[in-house]
Motif scaffolding. Structure first.
Motif, PDB file in Angstrom:
ATOM      1  N   ARG A  19     -39.744  34.505  -1.416  1.00  0.00           N
ATOM      2  CA  ARG A  19     -40.402  33.486  -2.231  1.00  0.00           C
ATOM      3  C   ARG A  19     -40.412  33.831  -3.720  1.00  0.00           C
ATOM      4  O   ARG A  19     -40.714  32.978  -4.555  1.00  0.00           O
ATOM      5  CB  ARG A  19     -41.836  33.261  -1.742  1.00  0.00           C
ATOM      6  CG  ARG A  19     -42.768  34.440  -1.942  1.00  0.00           C
ATOM      7  CD  ARG A  19     -44.109  34.197  -1.245  1.00  0.00           C
ATOM      8  NE  ARG A  19     -45.080  35.212  -1.593  1.00  0.00           N
ATOM      9  CZ  ARG A  19     -45.893  35.142  -2.653  1.00  0.00           C
ATOM     10  NH1 ARG A  19     -45.816  34.111  -3.462  1.00  0.00           N
ATOM     11  NH2 ARG A  19     -46.756  36.097  -2.903  1.00  0.00           N
ATOM     12  N   ASP A  20     -40.108  35.100  -4.069  1.00  0.00           N
ATOM     13  CA  ASP A  20     -40.125  35.522  -5.466  1.00  0.00           C
ATOM     14  C   ASP A  20     -38.721  35.662  -6.048  1.00  0.00           C
ATOM     15  O   ASP A  20     -38.562  36.126  -7.182  1.00  0.00           O
ATOM     16  CB  ASP A  20     -40.853  36.867  -5.598  1.00  0.00           C
ATOM     17  CG  ASP A  20     -42.326  36.751  -5.245  1.00  0.00           C
ATOM     18  OD1 ASP A  20     -42.895  35.667  -5.473  1.00  0.00           O
ATOM     19  OD2 ASP A  20     -42.902  37.730  -4.732  1.00  0.00           O
ATOM     20  N   LYS A 265     -41.175  26.654  -9.051  1.00  0.00           N
ATOM     21  CA  LYS A 265     -41.473  27.671  -8.049  1.00  0.00           C
ATOM     22  C   LYS A 265     -41.078  27.195  -6.646  1.00  0.00           C
ATOM     23  O   LYS A 265     -41.838  27.258  -5.689  1.00  0.00           O
ATOM     24  CB  LYS A 265     -42.952  28.041  -8.086  1.00  0.00           C
ATOM     25  CG  LYS A 265     -43.385  28.659  -9.409  1.00  0.00           C
ATOM     26  CD  LYS A 265     -44.846  29.064  -9.397  1.00  0.00           C
ATOM     27  CE  LYS A 265     -45.239  29.705 -10.717  1.00  0.00           C
ATOM     28  NZ  LYS A 265     -46.659  30.111 -10.751  1.00  0.00           N
ATOM     29  N   GLN A 268     -41.196  29.724  -3.542  1.00  0.00           N
ATOM     30  CA  GLN A 268     -42.533  29.949  -3.011  1.00  0.00           C
ATOM     31  C   GLN A 268     -42.979  28.778  -2.139  1.00  0.00           C
ATOM     32  O   GLN A 268     -43.557  28.964  -1.068  1.00  0.00           O
ATOM     33  CB  GLN A 268     -43.544  30.146  -4.151  1.00  0.00           C
ATOM     34  CG  GLN A 268     -43.331  31.417  -4.955  1.00  0.00           C
ATOM     35  CD  GLN A 268     -42.485  31.170  -6.184  1.00  0.00           C
ATOM     36  OE1 GLN A 268     -41.506  30.419  -6.129  1.00  0.00           O
ATOM     37  NE2 GLN A 268     -42.842  31.814  -7.277  1.00  0.00           N
ATOM     38  N   ARG A 269     -42.716  27.578  -2.619  1.00  0.00           N
ATOM     39  CA  ARG A 269     -43.110  26.380  -1.872  1.00  0.00           C
ATOM     40  C   ARG A 269     -42.394  26.305  -0.528  1.00  0.00           C
ATOM     41  O   ARG A 269     -43.010  26.015   0.503  1.00  0.00           O
ATOM     42  CB  ARG A 269     -42.797  25.136  -2.705  1.00  0.00           C
ATOM     43  CG  ARG A 269     -43.108  23.821  -2.003  1.00  0.00           C
ATOM     44  CD  ARG A 269     -42.677  22.643  -2.871  1.00  0.00           C
ATOM     45  NE  ARG A 269     -42.856  21.378  -2.188  1.00  0.00           N
ATOM     46  CZ  ARG A 269     -42.455  20.199  -2.677  1.00  0.00           C
ATOM     47  NH1 ARG A 269     -41.875  20.142  -3.867  1.00  0.00           N
ATOM     48  NH2 ARG A 269     -42.636  19.086  -1.986  1.00  0.00           N
ATOM     49  N   GLU A 288     -52.301  35.375   2.839  1.00  0.00           N
ATOM     50  CA  GLU A 288     -50.939  35.559   2.341  1.00  0.00           C
ATOM     51  C   GLU A 288     -50.527  37.026   2.326  1.00  0.00           C
ATOM     52  O   GLU A 288     -49.448  37.389   2.772  1.00  0.00           O
ATOM     53  CB  GLU A 288     -50.815  34.960   0.942  1.00  0.00           C
ATOM     54  CG  GLU A 288     -49.408  35.024   0.385  1.00  0.00           C
ATOM     55  CD  GLU A 288     -49.293  34.268  -0.918  1.00  0.00           C
ATOM     56  OE1 GLU A 288     -48.373  34.589  -1.683  1.00  0.00           O
ATOM     57  OE2 GLU A 288     -50.105  33.373  -1.161  1.00  0.00           O
ATOM     58  N   GLU A 292     -47.517  38.834   4.555  1.00  0.00           N
ATOM     59  CA  GLU A 292     -46.396  39.577   3.991  1.00  0.00           C
ATOM     60  C   GLU A 292     -46.367  40.995   4.542  1.00  0.00           C
ATOM     61  O   GLU A 292     -45.304  41.535   4.844  1.00  0.00           O
ATOM     62  CB  GLU A 292     -46.511  39.615   2.458  1.00  0.00           C
ATOM     63  CG  GLU A 292     -46.434  38.246   1.790  1.00  0.00           C
ATOM     64  CD  GLU A 292     -45.044  37.645   1.832  1.00  0.00           C
ATOM     65  OE1 GLU A 292     -44.117  38.326   2.297  1.00  0.00           O
ATOM     66  OE2 GLU A 292     -44.894  36.497   1.395  1.00  0.00           O
TER      67      GLU A 292
END
Length: 322
Positions: A19-20, A265, A268-269, A288, A292
């Motif tokens: 997501r990053d 972003k 991430q979504r 979250e 992870e």
């Protein structure tokens, strides 16, 4: 024992989470190689370095040549490679998952394997497209009809907004140029969207082929997830491009969607939507970090059969079996 030659592959905790990551980079008519822990792309203009560990998807267009070491680094970095060209998009390979845990994959397989749970997830996918509406009482046929109406309205509204002449979705998979500008823009944007969604899916450890709405294709789940974003993402961008009369629609589309994904972003979504669809009661923001951490745990269990779900691996059970 002698040391293994070459650069040490990165450990999974050292890699950037899906997501990053950067969304995608498109290359054509260039030689793709490796320089230490970077991917290099060389053409007549020179050489650029690409940080492999933070790359989501590498889209390779016509005229590209890739070295073995470049592919090794891409695989070690958990990135996705997608070959694209005049024939549309062809999925070629992906690196290892960024998740050591199979939690998401097991959840996906379990949910898609029974009619009731598959229907529940499919309806949840449709409900994401109609925020604020109660779609729980709709049948799949009704939801497909609502979705068709929503997409037609999106085309009509954006055509009116931009002044683009819209005559319907029409394109040939094997001939990108045999389409009007708006259909070229839609095709180019969707190709990029599929590649990025594919990279997120495999990075999270999910199966691209186990779809809930789409079925029978190796990218069914990719189409499921990508369809969540077309009406409010690729369709408006396509009409914006078509209204500007671009000389190279494919190149302009890739630049535009990459910038839109970065600023919005998107990775991430996308990762959050996949998680919320597959893991019930596990989408709250406070969970979250826990999520992870769980996906990065390097744990292997044995399936114990009907009475127990799992037991420890790495144990000799010979005595217990007597």
């Amino acid at each position: 024992m002698s040391q293994i030659p070459g650069i040490r592959p990165p450990e999974l905790p050292e890699l950037v989470r899906a997501r990053d990551r950067l969304t995608f980079i498109y290359l054509e008519r260039s030689i793709v190689s490796r320089d230490a822990n970077a991917i290099t792309a060389t053409d007549e203009r020179g050489t650029v370095h690409i940080p492999a560990a933070s790359l989501g998807a590498l889209l390779l267009g016509p005229g590209t040549t890739v070295t073995q070491q470049a592919m090794v680094l891409i695989a070690e970095s958990g990135s996705t490679v997608v070959w694209v060209g005049e024939q549309g998009v062809r999925y070629y390979c992906h690196g290892r998952s960024l998740a050591k845990s199979s939690k998401l994959l097991e959840a996906q397989a379990r949910l898609v394997s029974t009619t009731r749970s598959r229907l529940r997830v499919a309806k949840a996918m449709y409900s994401l497209r109609f925020p604020g509406e109660d779609t729980s009482g709709n049948t799949m046929q009704q939801l497909r009809g609502k979705e068709g109406t929503r997409i037609r309205q999106a085309y009509a509204e954006n055509a009116k907004r931009t002044g683009v002449d819209w005559r319907g979705r029409s394109y040939k998979v094997d001939d990108f140029d045999d389409a009007d500008p708006i259909n070229q823009a839609l095709s180019a944007l969707n190709i990029s969207l599929y590649g990025v969604v594919h990279s997120v899916i495999v990075s999270l450890g999910c199966s691209p082929g186990l779809g809930f709405i789409h079925t029978g294709n190796e990218r069914s789940f990719v189409f499921d997830i990508a369809d969540l974003y077309k009406a409010d993402f690729t369709i408006p961008l396509a009409f914006n491009l078509a209204s500007e009369q671009q000389d190279d629609m494919g190149s302009a589309a890739r630049r535009l969607i990459r910038e839109a994904m970065r600023s919005g972003k998107f990775m991430q979504r996308c990762a959050a939507d996949i998680r919320s669809l597959l893991l019930e009661d596990d989408s709250a923001p406070e969970l979250e970090v826990e999520f992870e951490d769980e996906l990065s745990q390097d744990v292997v269990h044995l399936w114990a059969g009907m009475n127990e779900e799992r037991i420890a691996a790495g144990v000799n059970y010979q005595e217990a079996a007597k």
